[in-house]
Design an enzyme around this catalytic site. Sequence first.
Site, PDB file in Angstrom:
ATOM      1  N   SER A 168       4.577  -0.041  -1.619  1.00 21.59           N
ATOM      2  CA  SER A 168       4.009  -0.655  -3.301  1.00 21.59           C
ATOM      3  C   SER A 168       5.570   0.306  -3.999  1.00 21.59           C
ATOM      4  O   SER A 168       5.697  -1.677  -4.364  1.00 21.59           O
ATOM      5  CB  SER A 168       2.871  -0.299  -4.041  1.00 21.59           C
ATOM      6  OG  SER A 168       3.125   0.855  -4.141  1.00 21.59           O
ATOM      7  N   HIS A 220       1.093  -0.733   0.025  1.00 26.02           N
ATOM      8  CA  HIS A 220       0.075   0.371   0.140  1.00 26.02           C
ATOM      9  C   HIS A 220       0.985   1.170  -0.307  1.00 26.02           C
ATOM     10  O   HIS A 220       1.692   1.291   0.754  1.00 26.02           O
ATOM     11  CB  HIS A 220      -1.101  -0.205   1.220  1.00 26.02           C
ATOM     12  CG  HIS A 220      -1.388   0.790   1.486  1.00 26.02           C
ATOM     13  ND1 HIS A 220      -1.862   1.967   2.702  1.00 26.02           N
ATOM     14  CD2 HIS A 220      -2.330   1.866   0.342  1.00 26.02           C
ATOM     15  CE1 HIS A 220      -2.855   2.926   2.428  1.00 26.02           C
ATOM     16  NE2 HIS A 220      -3.392   2.974   1.396  1.00 26.02           N
ATOM     17  N   SER A 221       0.782   1.861  -0.680  1.00 31.11           N
ATOM     18  CA  SER A 221       0.978   3.558  -0.662  1.00 31.11           C
ATOM     19  C   SER A 221       2.902   3.562  -0.961  1.00 31.11           C
ATOM     20  O   SER A 221       2.785   2.266  -1.857  1.00 31.11           O
ATOM     21  CB  SER A 221       0.816   4.140   0.476  1.00 31.11           C
ATOM     22  OG  SER A 221       1.431   5.532   0.289  1.00 31.11           O
ATOM     23  N   LEU A 222       3.465   3.847   0.212  1.00 32.29           N
ATOM     24  CA  LEU A 222       5.171   3.767  -0.551  1.00 32.29           C
ATOM     25  C   LEU A 222       5.452   2.282  -0.292  1.00 32.29           C
ATOM     26  O   LEU A 222       7.007   2.007  -0.870  1.00 32.29           O
ATOM     27  CB  LEU A 222       5.555   4.631   0.862  1.00 32.29           C
ATOM     28  CG  LEU A 222       7.339   4.493   0.604  1.00 32.29           C
ATOM     29  CD1 LEU A 222       7.990   4.835  -0.469  1.00 32.29           C
ATOM     30  CD2 LEU A 222       7.581   5.472   1.836  1.00 32.29           C
TER      31      LEU A 222
END
Length: 734
Positions: free
Chosen positions: A356, A352-354
Site C-alpha cells: 500500500s 497490502h502492508s508495504l
Amino acid sequence: SPTRVSRRLCSSIMSAQEQQQAQPPTASEAAELDAANRYEAVVPHWFYCKVTDSRERWIPFSTQDSERLEEAHGSGRDKEDLVVPTSGGRYDVHLKKRQRVAVYWEEEVSEVRRCTWFYKGDKDNKYIPYSETFSKELEEAYMIAVTLDEWKKKLESPSREIIILHNPKLMVHYHPVATSDDWGSTPTEQGRPRTVKRGVENIAAEIPHGEPLQIDHLVFVVHGIGPACDIRFRSIIQCVNDFRNVSLSMLQAHFKKAQEQQHIGRVEFLPVNWHSSLHSTGVDVDLERITLPSINRLRHFINDTILDVFFYNSSTYCQTIVDTVASEMNRLYQLFLQRNPLFKGGVSIAGHSLGSLILFDLLTNQKAAPEEDEHSKEGSRTTSSNRGIEKVKEILNKLELSEYCDVFEKEKMDKQALFLCTEKNLKEMGIPLGPRMKILHYISSKTEMEHGAEPGPPSQCDPDSTDDGKNCQYRDIGLGQVSANYPQLNYKPTIFFAFGSPIGMFLTVRGVKRINPNYSLPTCKGFFNIFHPFDPVAYRIEPMIVPDLEFEPMLLPHHKGRKRMHLGKGKGSPSTPGLDSCCNPQPDANPSCFSELKEGLTRMSVDLKNNLLGSLRVAWQSFTRAPLPAVEAANTDTEVETEASVEKLPDAKPDETPTAVKEEASLINVGRLNGGNRIDYVLQEKPIESFNEYLFALQGHLCYWESEDTVLLVLKEIYQTQGITLDQPLPGSQ
C-alpha cells in the site's frame, strides 16, 4: 482390447436381433433387451492436475468451463491447436496438448484430462481419474456388461493392475502383487482393493458453477513484504484467489437483485508480484556472503522478508520496486484489454502492508492531465494572480523596498514569478545592487524553510503566506520520499484501497506531520484505509488531516448486518454500542455474538488439535527451502470461513448503530483525500480474538484475504461509482 470388445458386443447384439426376427422373444430375452436399453453413455467432466510438494491433486473445472471444453472437443477441432479460455479468462487450455496455462502470471503448466472413470487414491482417499485411453476401455467393458448382463469382468490396466466389474455399484481396482520370478506372471487380485467409480456425479466432487462472464471493474492487488502473504505461507496469487472467491459469494448474497436483472457481472482481481523481480537482481547472493552462519533459518527468513522494507528505503532498490510494480500493472492492464475488448469498466488498485505504501508513493507522483489542471484552476486563476501581485507588495514593504512596487507591478510580477527571479533578471529590471541582495536573500531563505531538502509533489504550504517557514502548517506529502523516478500509470485509478497499511507511520517518520485537507491524489479520487484493530503494522490517516479532533475510525459493518461482541475497548479500537464487556453484556446485545464465540472456541480447539503440528512443519520448511512456484488454489480447495451454520437466528434483529453516532461520524470533515468521505475503516474483531490481542496480532495483519467484511466494503464502493447499491443497506454503514 477395445477392438475385440466392440466386435463381441456387435456380434452379441446382431445374434439377439436375428433370434428376435426368427421367433417371438421369450420373457428372458425381453428382459435382456430391456437391459440393453438401460445403458446410458457416461457424461465426461474435465479436470486439471495441480502439483504441490510433489503430490498430484486432480481438480475439476467449473461446470461452465467443462461444458465449453467438451463442446470444443466434440467439434473435432481439438486436433488443431485450439485454445479455450477458462477460470474467468485467467487460464487458457490448449486442447491438443491437454495443457492448462496461466495467462497473467508465471506458473507451472498443468495437465488437463477429459475424465469419465475414477479410482480412490491410497493416501488422502481422493478420487483420481484414469487416463482417457484406459477410460474408453473401461466404458466399453461396462457397456457390454450392462447390455449382456455379464459381470465379474476383469480388465488389466497399462500398469498391470486389475480392475473387476462385479456389478454396476461395485467395481474394484487391485494393485499388482510383486513376485519373485521374472517370467511375466499374471497379476492377481490380492492386496487391498480400491473403489472404482464411473462418472463425476458418483465421486462427490464439489464442482463450482462458474464465474459471470461480464466483468464490471478491474482491481490490481499488490503484496507486502516477502514471498508469502498469509499465515499459511501462500503466495499472492493464492491469496488473491481467496479474495476473488469471497467477492463472488458476497455478490450473490448482497447484490442478488442487480445480478438477476443482469445489471452487474463481477469484479476481477489480479495479483501484482514485485518480490521475485527484486530478489532476482543478485542482491540475495550479495547478502549471502555477509550473512552470519548462526541461526541460519531465521537469517534466511529475515533476508527474504523483513529486509524488503529496507530495500524500499534504498534509492537503488526502491527504483527497482516502483518500476516493477508500475510496469507490471501497465502490462496486466494492456493484456486484460486485449483479452476483453468490450470492457468499459474502471480500474482500482489495492495494496497490502508495504504494497500500500508503494502504491501511495506512486499515486502521489502521478501527473494529472493538463486539461484537468486547466479545468480545476480556471475559476481561480485571475483572483490568484491579483492576490499574488498584492503579496509581492507586502514582501517589498517588509524589506523596506516599497519604492520599487511600481516596477514589479509594471512587469506583472506575482509571488511565484518573484521566487523564480535571478540576479540577472532583477538587474535587467533596474533594481540596484543593495535591494537586489535583500530580495535574493529573502527568496533563498524562504525556499529553504518552506520546501526542505527533498523534492516532492507541489507544496502544501500556503503559497501566499508571508510568515516564516517554521510556521508553515503543512509540509509536502512527498517529503522524505526516496529519490526515484516514479513511473506513470496508463490509467487513472478509481479507488485506492489500503489493507493493514503503514502509510501514516512512514509519512510521520519522513517528517510529514499534517496532511493538507485540500490535498487529493492527482489521478485517484478515492482512498480507503482498512485495518484490523489488532494489526501491528496498520496506522491511521485521518488524525494527520484533523489532528485537533479526537474521533474513532468508521466501524466496518458486518457482512451479515450485525455487530460482533467486543470484549474490550481501547484507543484505535471502535466502541460498540450495547456492549460493555464479556462479563457484562447489555440487554440489546445480539445473541448471535455468543454463538460466534462458541463457534470460534470450537474451531480453535479443533485447529490446535489437528493443524498445530502441520503448521509448525510448514513454517519450518519455509525457512529451509525456496518458495514453491505459485499455483492457483481451486475453488474446491478454498474453504472460506462462514458463520451461517451456527448463526441461524431469524428472530434476532441486527444491532443498529444509534442515529446520533452515525450522524456525528459522517459530519467529520476529513478533507478531500477520499472526496470528502471518511478514510479510516476498522474491522470488527471476532469474539475469540478479543481474549488476547497479542496472540492474534499476526493473524490480524494477514486476515484481509478471507475477510467478508473487507471484500464487501470494496464491492460496495466500486459499485457505488456505477450507481448500484446493496440489496439491503447494512446497519452502521456510511
